[in-house]
Scaffold this motif. Structure first.
Motif, short mmCIF file in Angstrom:
data_model
loop_
_atom_site.label_atom_id
_atom_site.label_comp_id
_atom_site.label_asym_id
_atom_site.label_seq_id
_atom_site.Cartn_x
_atom_site.Cartn_y
_atom_site.Cartn_z
N GLU A 1 0.81 -1.22 0.00
CA GLU A 1 0.00 0.00 0.00
C GLU A 1 0.85 1.28 0.00
O GLU A 1 0.51 2.27 -0.63
N THR A 2 1.99 1.21 0.70
CA THR A 2 2.88 2.38 0.77
C THR A 2 3.23 2.91 -0.62
O THR A 2 3.31 4.11 -0.83
N ILE A 3 3.47 1.98 -1.54
CA ILE A 3 3.86 2.39 -2.90
C ILE A 3 2.75 3.19 -3.55
O ILE A 3 2.98 4.27 -4.11
N TRP A 4 1.52 2.70 -3.45
CA TRP A 4 0.39 3.36 -4.13
C TRP A 4 0.03 4.67 -3.44
O TRP A 4 -0.41 5.62 -4.07
N ARG A 5 0.22 4.68 -2.12
CA ARG A 5 -0.03 5.91 -1.37
C ARG A 5 0.90 7.01 -1.90
O ARG A 5 0.49 8.12 -2.19
N ARG A 6 2.16 6.64 -2.06
CA ARG A 6 3.13 7.61 -2.53
C ARG A 6 2.84 8.05 -3.97
O ARG A 6 2.99 9.21 -4.32
N ARG A 7 2.37 7.13 -4.80
CA ARG A 7 2.03 7.47 -6.19
C ARG A 7 0.87 8.47 -6.22
O ARG A 7 0.86 9.41 -7.00
N CYS A 8 -0.14 8.23 -5.36
CA CYS A 8 -1.31 9.13 -5.32
C CYS A 8 -0.87 10.54 -4.94
O CYS A 8 -1.34 11.53 -5.50
N GLU B 1 2.35 11.88 -5.04
CA GLU B 1 3.33 12.53 -5.92
C GLU B 1 2.79 12.82 -7.31
O GLU B 1 3.10 13.85 -7.90
N GLU B 2 1.97 11.92 -7.85
CA GLU B 2 1.50 12.15 -9.22
C GLU B 2 0.25 13.01 -9.26
O GLU B 2 0.00 13.70 -10.24
N PHE B 3 -0.55 12.96 -8.19
CA PHE B 3 -1.83 13.65 -8.26
C PHE B 3 -2.03 14.66 -7.13
O PHE B 3 -3.08 15.28 -7.03
N GLY B 4 -1.04 14.78 -6.26
CA GLY B 4 -1.13 15.76 -5.18
C GLY B 4 -2.27 15.50 -4.22
O GLY B 4 -2.85 16.43 -3.67
N VAL B 5 -2.65 14.23 -4.05
CA VAL B 5 -3.72 13.92 -3.10
C VAL B 5 -3.27 14.34 -1.71
O VAL B 5 -2.20 13.90 -1.24
N MET B 6 -4.03 15.20 -1.08
CA MET B 6 -3.62 15.74 0.21
C MET B 6 -4.31 15.01 1.37
O MET B 6 -3.89 15.10 2.50
N ASP B 7 -5.41 14.35 1.06
CA ASP B 7 -6.17 13.72 2.14
C ASP B 7 -5.36 12.62 2.82
O ASP B 7 -4.40 12.11 2.29
N TYR C 1 -4.39 1.79 -3.67
CA TYR C 1 -4.33 1.13 -4.97
C TYR C 1 -5.63 1.36 -5.75
O TYR C 1 -5.62 1.71 -6.92
N ASP C 2 -6.77 1.15 -5.06
CA ASP C 2 -8.07 1.37 -5.70
C ASP C 2 -8.20 2.81 -6.20
O ASP C 2 -8.65 3.06 -7.31
N LEU C 3 -7.80 3.74 -5.33
CA LEU C 3 -7.91 5.15 -5.68
C LEU C 3 -7.10 5.44 -6.95
O LEU C 3 -7.56 6.11 -7.87
N TYR C 4 -5.88 4.90 -6.96
CA TYR C 4 -5.01 5.14 -8.11
C TYR C 4 -5.55 4.47 -9.37
O TYR C 4 -5.67 5.09 -10.42
N VAL C 5 -5.86 3.19 -9.24
CA VAL C 5 -6.18 2.40 -10.43
C VAL C 5 -7.59 2.63 -10.95
O VAL C 5 -7.83 2.58 -12.16
N VAL D 1 -7.90 17.03 -8.87
CA VAL D 1 -8.06 16.02 -7.83
C VAL D 1 -8.28 16.80 -6.54
O VAL D 1 -7.46 17.63 -6.16
N ASP D 2 -9.41 16.58 -5.90
CA ASP D 2 -9.78 17.36 -4.73
C ASP D 2 -10.20 16.37 -3.65
O ASP D 2 -11.27 15.77 -3.75
N GLY D 3 -9.35 16.15 -2.66
CA GLY D 3 -9.62 15.11 -1.68
C GLY D 3 -9.64 13.77 -2.39
O GLY D 3 -8.76 13.46 -3.18
N LEU D 4 -10.70 13.01 -2.18
CA LEU D 4 -10.79 11.70 -2.84
C LEU D 4 -11.70 11.76 -4.06
O LEU D 4 -12.23 10.75 -4.50
N PHE D 5 -11.87 12.97 -4.59
CA PHE D 5 -12.70 13.17 -5.78
C PHE D 5 -11.88 13.71 -6.94
O PHE D 5 -10.85 14.34 -6.74
N VAL D 6 -12.39 13.48 -8.13
CA VAL D 6 -11.99 14.30 -9.28
C VAL D 6 -13.17 15.23 -9.51
O VAL D 6 -14.31 14.77 -9.65
N ILE D 7 -12.91 16.55 -9.49
CA ILE D 7 -14.01 17.51 -9.60
C ILE D 7 -13.79 18.46 -10.77
O ILE D 7 -12.67 18.91 -11.01
#
Ligand SMILES: [Zn+2]
Length: 510
Positions: free
Chosen positions: A95-102, A104-110, A123-127, A155-161
């Motif tokens: 999970e750590t890997i996908w957390r970091r991808r979210c 770094e690539e999408f600036g997910v702040m949540d 992983y779900d969020l990313y994929v 990307v705003d929180g866990l949404f794409v808006i």
């Protein structure tokens, strides 16, 4: 594409199985660490037990190091890495890997760990969300004829808006942009991306996003009744206005031009449930630019505030309309400034005199025309001789190259500035000092973009975030103020693509 297919299609079953263990209700961040540790141990046990990595290879590294290394790769490369060996495949489920991808690539702040505790993985969020909708992030222009507009998909929180940006109320160019959500996408319980239309007053309802052509997508509302209010459409419209603004149609028309236009289009049956958007880019910045290029809000007389894009090419500064009006549509070059033709302002007393200012600007215009005529004459002569690639025409234009002197770092001292008497401005709060002035032209046209013509004017650089334009013929002044919102995923990959977009934009709306 193959990578994409693998990322979107495969691999999650292992991930899901691991996620399906019962959650402790009071998990803290400490227990998240336990979870990671558990994953590491699991990975280690499996690989040393029977995974069989070749000795002396990268795969021999301790799992926490491998996690660290693999988490630096872009998410789109990970499915390929998973094919290398069983051990890599196991590590990539961390999970750590996908957390970091979210992040770094999408600036997910949540707090992704909290989300994971809630049963959804990074992983779900990313994929399922971030990667599949990656191509709609950034800036877009809705296809609503001459009016244009600005949609920012983030990307705003866990949404794409999708936020529709609206200029501030006329004439307050310094105010921040207003924004309204038009759609959102999430992957909550369903574990499948869900698109919702956010328009209307009854809350989010089902919608759709359709992509086809490159750099284009459409949104569709599946429950347009959510946009409706009881009564006829005319009545709906007035009710909406009164509820939303507490004022009548007539009172607010000028102030809220952009929003009303959007509103009208969404209400009009043709666009009732479907809006198409085309990609727009911010220009790449160059060290030689007079000021940082980008988006500005500008006053356009009775049309209210409009959004323009400032960019530079060779010796010109160009402002292209992102929003338009019934006279000059979006996509047109509203200002074209010749940075090789500075205008030196006289003292304040003379600045107040519109005749004096006109004389100065028209002198520069005359000079420009003369040189252009000479250049075209010389060019015709040269082409007649069939050999004159470096004739006087080229020489004349070379002599006007701006050179490094025009760069933003080389501004002279600020000098006092005042608008000439008789020139109208929407906003009295314009700066009273300026840095430099140049000759330029502004585009005017009759209703419906009839008889468009470029009319001379004075471009005034106030500071890095403000410029102005005096329209001599109209005796009016436009003040432009930088749009300061952070706009992610918005810059053009290169100047060629930006230029191509500017070119296309003109044809979208005319
Ligand atoms: Zn809707």
């Amino acid at each position: 594409m193959a990578v994409c297919a693998r990322l979107c299609g495969g691999g999650q079953s292992r991930r899901c199985r691991r996620r399906q263990r019962p959650n402790q209700p009071d998990q803290s961040s400490d227990s998240d660490m336990d979870e990671e540790e558990e994953e590491r141990i699991e990975g280690r046990r499996k690989s040393y037990g029977g995974g069989g990595p070749e000795s002396g290879s990268l795969a021999d590294l301790p799992p926490e190091l491998l996690v660290e290394i693999l988490s630096m790769l872009p998410g789109t490369a990970l499915p390929d890495v998973a094919l290398v060996c069983k051990r890599f495949r196991q590590i990539i489920n961390t999970e750590t890997i996908w957390r970091r991808r979210c992040v770094e690539e999408f600036g997910v702040m949540d707090d992704l760990r909290k989300m994971e505790v809630g049963g959804m993985s990074s992983y779900d969020l990313y994929v399922k969300l971030l990667h599949p909708y990656r191509h709609i992030l950034g800036l877009w222009q809705p296809d609503i004829g001459p009016y244009g507009g600005l949609l920012n998909v983030v990307v705003d929180g866990l949404f794409v808006i999708g936020w529709m940006y609206l200029p501030p109320h006329d004439p307050r160019v310094e105010d921040p942009m207003r924004r309204r959500p038009l759609f959102r996408i999430h992957v909550w319980e369903s574990k499948k991306a869900t698109v919702e239309c956010m328009y209307g007053h009854k809350g989010p309802h089902t919608g759709d996003i359709q992509t086809g052509k490159k750099d284009e997508f459409s949104t569709k509302c599946n429950q347009t009744d959510h946009h409706r209010m009881p009564g006829g459409r005319q009545e709906e419209f007035r009710t909406w206005l009164e509820e939303e603004w507490g004022r009548t149609l007539e009172e607010i028309f000028h102030e809220h031009m952009q929003e009303l236009i959007l509103m009208k289009f969404i209400y009009t049956s043709q666009y009732d449930n479907c809006l198409t958007y085309r990609r727009i880019y911010l220009p790449p910045a160059m060290p030689s630019d007079l000021l940082r290029p980008g988006l500005f809000k500008g006053t356009y007389g009775s049309h209210g505030l409009e959004i323009v894009m400032l960019s530079f090419r060779q010796t010109s500064a160009r402002a292209t309309k992102i929003t338009g009006d019934p006279n000059v549509p979006a996509g047109q070059l509203t200002l074209d400034v010749d940075l090789s033709r500075p205008v030196v302002l006289p003292d304040l007393e003379q600045q107040r005199n519109i005749e004096e200012l006109s004389r100065l600007v028209l002198e520069v215009q005359e000079e420009a025309r003369r040189e252009a005529t000479q250049a075209s004459g010389a060019a015709a002569g040269a082409s007649g001789a069939a050999a004159g690639a470096s004739g006087p025409a080229a020489g004349a234009s070379d002599s006007r190259q701006p050179g490094p002197g025009i760069a933003a770092t080389d501004h002279p001292e600020a000098q006092p500035f005042v608008l000439p008497v008789g020139v109208t401005a929407r906003n009295d709060m314009y700066p009273r000092t300026c840095r430099r002035c140049f000759y330029g032209t502004g585009l005017i046209a009759g209703h419906g973009f009839t008889s468009p013509e470029r009319t001379p004017g004075l471009f005034v650089l106030f500071d890095q975030d403000h410029f102005g334009f005096i329209w001599l013929e109209l005796k009016s002044f436009s003040l432009y103020s930088r749009l300061t919102d952070h706009l992610a995923h918005a810059h053009a990959p290169n100047m060629e693509q930006f230029e191509a977009m500017l070119c296309n934009m003109q044809s979208w709306t005319s």
